[in-house]
Design an enzyme around this catalytic site. Sequence first.
Site, PDB file in Angstrom:
ATOM      1  CB  CYS A 226      98.880  67.837  -6.119  1.00 30.30           C
ATOM      2  SG  CYS A 226     100.100  69.016  -5.568  1.00 30.30           S
ATOM      3  CG  ASP A 227      95.937  65.815  -4.147  1.00 28.04           C
ATOM      4  OD1 ASP A 227      96.597  65.141  -4.963  1.00 28.04           O
ATOM      5  OD2 ASP A 227      96.288  65.958  -2.965  1.00 28.04           O
TER       6      ASP A 227
ATOM      7  CB  CYS B  74      98.930  70.083  -3.034  1.00 29.96           C
ATOM      8  SG  CYS B  74      99.636  70.552  -4.619  1.00 29.96           S
TER       9      CYS B  74
HETATM   10  P1  FAD Z   1     111.012  68.417  -0.863  1.00 26.57           P
HETATM   11  O1  FAD Z   1     110.310  67.502  -1.767  1.00 26.57           O
HETATM   12  O2  FAD Z   1     110.268  69.034   0.281  1.00 26.57           O
HETATM   13  O3  FAD Z   1     112.295  67.652  -0.308  1.00 26.57           O
HETATM   14  C1  FAD Z   1     113.045  68.196   0.729  1.00 26.57           C
HETATM   15  C2  FAD Z   1     114.144  67.216   1.078  1.00 26.57           C
HETATM   16  O4  FAD Z   1     115.023  67.833   2.022  1.00 26.57           O
HETATM   17  C3  FAD Z   1     113.688  65.912   1.725  1.00 26.57           C
HETATM   18  O5  FAD Z   1     114.364  64.845   1.140  1.00 26.57           O
HETATM   19  C4  FAD Z   1     114.118  66.062   3.179  1.00 26.57           C
HETATM   20  O6  FAD Z   1     114.414  64.813   3.792  1.00 26.57           O
HETATM   21  C5  FAD Z   1     115.370  66.896   3.008  1.00 26.57           C
HETATM   22  N1  FAD Z   1     115.808  67.625   4.182  1.00 26.57           N
HETATM   23  C6  FAD Z   1     115.136  68.588   4.890  1.00 26.57           C
HETATM   24  N2  FAD Z   1     115.905  69.020   5.924  1.00 26.57           N
HETATM   25  C7  FAD Z   1     117.074  68.305   5.859  1.00 26.57           C
HETATM   26  C8  FAD Z   1     118.243  68.274   6.659  1.00 26.57           C
HETATM   27  N3  FAD Z   1     118.395  69.052   7.737  1.00 26.57           N
HETATM   28  N4  FAD Z   1     119.239  67.411   6.318  1.00 26.57           N
HETATM   29  C9  FAD Z   1     119.116  66.637   5.215  1.00 26.57           C
HETATM   30  N5  FAD Z   1     118.027  66.626   4.416  1.00 26.57           N
HETATM   31  C10 FAD Z   1     117.017  67.447   4.759  1.00 26.57           C
HETATM   32  N6  FAD Z   1     103.917  68.812  -6.962  1.00 26.57           N
HETATM   33  C11 FAD Z   1     103.637  68.505  -8.249  1.00 26.57           C
HETATM   34  O7  FAD Z   1     104.280  69.033  -9.158  1.00 26.57           O
HETATM   35  N7  FAD Z   1     102.684  67.578  -8.558  1.00 26.57           N
HETATM   36  C12 FAD Z   1     101.958  66.936  -7.622  1.00 26.57           C
HETATM   37  O8  FAD Z   1     101.095  66.132  -7.946  1.00 26.57           O
HETATM   38  C13 FAD Z   1     102.243  67.228  -6.264  1.00 26.57           C
HETATM   39  N8  FAD Z   1     101.584  66.587  -5.269  1.00 26.57           N
HETATM   40  C14 FAD Z   1     101.865  66.897  -3.978  1.00 26.57           C
HETATM   41  C15 FAD Z   1     101.171  66.211  -2.982  1.00 26.57           C
HETATM   42  C16 FAD Z   1     101.446  66.464  -1.670  1.00 26.57           C
HETATM   43  C17 FAD Z   1     100.681  65.722  -0.600  1.00 26.57           C
HETATM   44  C18 FAD Z   1     102.443  67.434  -1.311  1.00 26.57           C
HETATM   45  C19 FAD Z   1     102.761  67.696   0.138  1.00 26.57           C
HETATM   46  C20 FAD Z   1     103.118  68.115  -2.298  1.00 26.57           C
HETATM   47  C21 FAD Z   1     102.835  67.860  -3.635  1.00 26.57           C
HETATM   48  N9  FAD Z   1     103.488  68.526  -4.658  1.00 26.57           N
HETATM   49  C22 FAD Z   1     103.236  68.201  -5.969  1.00 26.57           C
HETATM   50  C23 FAD Z   1     104.510  69.536  -4.392  1.00 26.57           C
HETATM   51  C24 FAD Z   1     105.923  68.917  -4.542  1.00 26.57           C
HETATM   52  O9  FAD Z   1     105.966  67.716  -3.806  1.00 26.57           O
HETATM   53  C25 FAD Z   1     106.979  69.876  -4.056  1.00 26.57           C
HETATM   54  O10 FAD Z   1     106.870  71.102  -4.767  1.00 26.57           O
HETATM   55  C26 FAD Z   1     108.379  69.300  -4.277  1.00 26.57           C
HETATM   56  O11 FAD Z   1     108.501  68.052  -3.631  1.00 26.57           O
HETATM   57  C27 FAD Z   1     109.450  70.234  -3.763  1.00 26.57           C
HETATM   58  O12 FAD Z   1     110.669  69.618  -3.960  1.00 26.57           O
HETATM   59  P2  FAD Z   1     111.977  69.985  -3.136  1.00 26.57           P
HETATM   60  O13 FAD Z   1     113.030  69.090  -3.650  1.00 26.57           O
HETATM   61  O14 FAD Z   1     112.191  71.445  -3.176  1.00 26.57           O
HETATM   62  O15 FAD Z   1     111.634  69.667  -1.608  1.00 26.57           O
END
Ligand code: FAD
Length: 323
Positions: free
Chosen positions: A139-140, A136
């Site tokens: 992010c980094d 990302c």
């Molecule tokens: P996610 O955070 O992917 O959460 C998905 C959730 O769904 C999890 O809790 C998982 O357990 C759950 N889940 C999946 N399948 C199932 C299932 N079958 N049953 C029950 N639960 C399930 N964004 C920023 O804005 N700033 C940053 O600095 C940043 N840094 C990042 C660094 C890294 C290393 C990464 C990988 C991403 C980063 N991002 C950052 C991006 C950001 O993390 C994502 O855009 C954000 O987390 C997306 O949120 P979400 O809730 O859609 O999904």
Amino acid sequence: MATHKTRMLVIGSGPAGLTAAIYGARAGLEPIVVQGLQPGGQLTITTDVENYPGFRDVIQGPWLMEEMQAQAEHVGTRMLWDTIVDIDLTGSPFRAIGDSGDVYEGETLVVATGAQAKWLGVPGEEELGGKGVSACATCDGFFYRGKKVVVIGGGNTAVEEALYLTNHSQDVTVIHRRDSFRAERILQDRLFAHPNIKVEWNKAVKAFDGDVGAGGLRAVELVDTVTGEASRIETDGAFVAIGHAPATGLFKGKLELDGGGYIVGEPGTPKTSIPGVFACGDVMDHIYRQAVTAAGTGCMAALDAERFLAEREFAAAKEKTSA
Ligand code: FAD
Ligand code: NAP
């Protein structure tokens, strides 16, 4: 095996799911969040977060997610530790089956299962994750100010990440396994015109080399995909940008998905192809993929879920009075 009933069932506990829960709880929907294998979502695998609004100082991803969860619980969300393994969306209430055997019934359903960056699966990648290897740039990238970085991939994400990284670095190299990009022409033109970006064509990454303890990433080991010749590029940071995989296996054949597996919604809304089922965050967003956009669409999903229930109840009451 227990059956848990709620007016708003949320699958996923990242920023999208927890924000939906905060809004849903405050609207009296008594949400249940099924957390999945990664409670708190993708931000729990990173360290510094500098772009989530509201914090002047650098915050830690896991801490931010603990706070979001605490806020969701504080306003009345029930957090349950389970992973959904099957789902029935044929009628209301929507019915999800947990890995534990428990059943979850929701009058509305918010899908917030996120997406995971794809990784190369080569030696050193996992060990040096967060120590020079990232997926990302937004992010980094900031941590590589004035340093040398490489980006691996040839799609829109790789090209956009490379262009973004020039905000911080004067030495960006894109490593691609073929001799042409699949990224859109306009992005390619911008990349080729940029004086600080080089491209290594026909190169696959064989390994990441570095010191897991102190120094972090030192170099990427390459192999030429045409000649087989080995080479090495010294670098401070490597950004793997070979695509993301949305966590939508559960919904195949049940919700409309696009070619990349992302949930297709009514444009500009979290509404899916099934009334009462809403999708938010990375699971329906292949473009922005940020914590703040995930939280924003989580809010929209909860507001729409509340409206959906209110309209349904209004229609039922009207039918009763006219009968
Ligand atoms: P996610 O955070 O992917 O959460 C998905 C959730 O769904 C999890 O809790 C998982 O357990 C759950 N889940 C999946 N399948 C199932 C299932 N079958 N049953 C029950 N639960 C399930 N964004 C920023 O804005 N700033 C940053 O600095 C940043 N840094 C990042 C660094 C890294 C290393 C990464 C990988 C991403 C980063 N991002 C950052 C991006 C950001 O993390 C994502 O855009 C954000 O987390 C997306 O949120 P979400 O809730 O859609 O999904
Ligand atoms: P993508 O289009 O699938 O491209 C992935 C790239 O990574 C390809 O160039 C692919 O190489 C390479 N790759 C895949 N696996 C690899 C491996 N194991 N080793 C080395 N290279 C590998 O993914 P994306 O760039 O993340 O884009 C995903 C979707 O989001 C696309 O639809 C894209 O248009 C969209 N998107 C849009 C925007 C925008 O509109 N601004 C921005 C970002 C993403 P090959 O080319 O050889 O297959």
